[in-house]
Design an enzyme around this catalytic site. Structure first.
Site: not given
Length: 237
Positions: A10, A53, A58, A153, A158
Site C-alpha cells: 500500500e 484518494d 487503504h 485494501h 490482499d
C-alpha cells in the site's frame, strides 16, 4: 523445493517517481504451493502524508504511521526474507516500481537483483480471461475465493487473497504452464506461457450403433439431394 512469495504493497499515492512512498508491505510464503504461515507484514513511516484518494482505498492514517520504522531501517530484513524467491504480484509493474524507488533511495540495487523472478497474476488473468474484469476482487468472485472481509485494501490481506487466487489460477500448472517458456515483459516481469504440447486428449470411439445411426442419416441426406452430396462425389473420384 519451490519457494514463492505473494507480495502486495500500500502506498501514499500512485507515483513513485512523483515522491509517493510505500506505507505497508504484506508477504505470504508458499512452499510447493502450500501456505507455510511464515509471512512478513510491516508498516512504514513514509515521511509524507498519503493523498486523500489513497486514504479512501487503504484507510491507513498518517497519524498511525508516525511511530513506524522508515523503510531504510528494515530493508535488510525485507531483502533477506525475499532473497531468491519467485515473487507473485497482481499488477507487478506498480509494486516493483515502488520497491525499486525505495531501494534506490537507500542506495541498493533494483528489486530484481534479489529475487529469482517476478510473476504478474494480472497478466496471467488477462491471458486466461480476455475481455473480462481481472481485478483482485473480480478474480476472487470468479474463482470462489472468499473476499468478504475486504472492505478496505490491506497489503497482508490482499497478499493472502492473491495466494488463493494464484493457486486457483494455476491448478494443473505442472502439465500446462512450463516455467522455462515464461516470457519477460516490461519491467522484467515474467508472464507464464501456456504450452499445450504435453496435453493428451482422450479419443472416444463411436459404438457400432452410433456408426449405423450416422450412416443412416448420411443416406437420407444423400437421397434428399438427389445423389449430389460432396462425400459421395469425393468417394467416386
Amino acid at each position: 523445493m519451490t519457494r514463492q512469495i505473494v507480495l502486495d504493497t500500500e502506498t501514499t499515492g500512485l507515483s513513485a517517481e512523483g515522491g509517493d512512498r510505500i506505507i505497508e508491505l504484506g508477504c505470504v510464503e508458499l512452499l510447493n504451493r502450500k501456505l507455510t504461515g511464515n509471512n512478513l507484514h510491516l508498516y512504514f513511516n513514509p515521511g509524507r502524508d498519503s493523498h486523500e484518494d489513497a486514504l479512501k482505498v487503504h484507510g491507513i492514517s498518517n497519524e498511525f504511521l508516525k511511530d513506524k520504522p522508515k523503510f531504510a531501517e528494515v530493508v535488510d530484513d525485507i531483502l533477506q526474507y525475499l532473497q531468491g524467491a519467485e515473487i507473485i504480484i497482481h499488477n507487478a509493474a506498480f509494486d516493483v516500481g515502488f520497491l525499486n524507488k525505495e531501494l534506490e533511495l537507500v542506495g541498493r540495487p533494483a528489486f530484481r537483483t534479489y529475487v529469482e523472478s517476478v510473476t504478474d497474476t494480472l497478466a496471467m488473468a488477462k491471458e486466461m480471461y480476455p475481455g473480462k474484469r481481472n481485478s483482485l476482487d473480480a478474480l476472487c468472485d470468479r474463482l470462489g475465493v472468499d473476499n468478504s472481509g475486504r472492505t478496505l485494501h490491506g497489503a497482508l490481506l490482499d497478499a493472502e487473497l492473491l495466494a488463493d487466487v494464484y493457486i486457483n489460477l494455476t491448478r494443473g500448472q505442472d502439465a500446462l504452464l512450463m516455467a522455462d517458456d515464461a516470457q519477460e515483459g516490461a519491467d522484467g516481469v515474467k508472464v507464464a506461457a501456456i504450452d499445450l504440447r504435453g496435453l493428451v486428449l482422450p479419443v472416444l470411439r463411436a459404438s457400432e450403433q452410433e456408426q449405423a445411426a450416422h450412416a443412416e442419416v448420411l443416406t437420407q441426406i444423400d437421397k434428399a439431394s438427389g445423389g449430389k452430396t460432396i462425400w459421395r462425389t469425393s468417394q467416386q473420384a
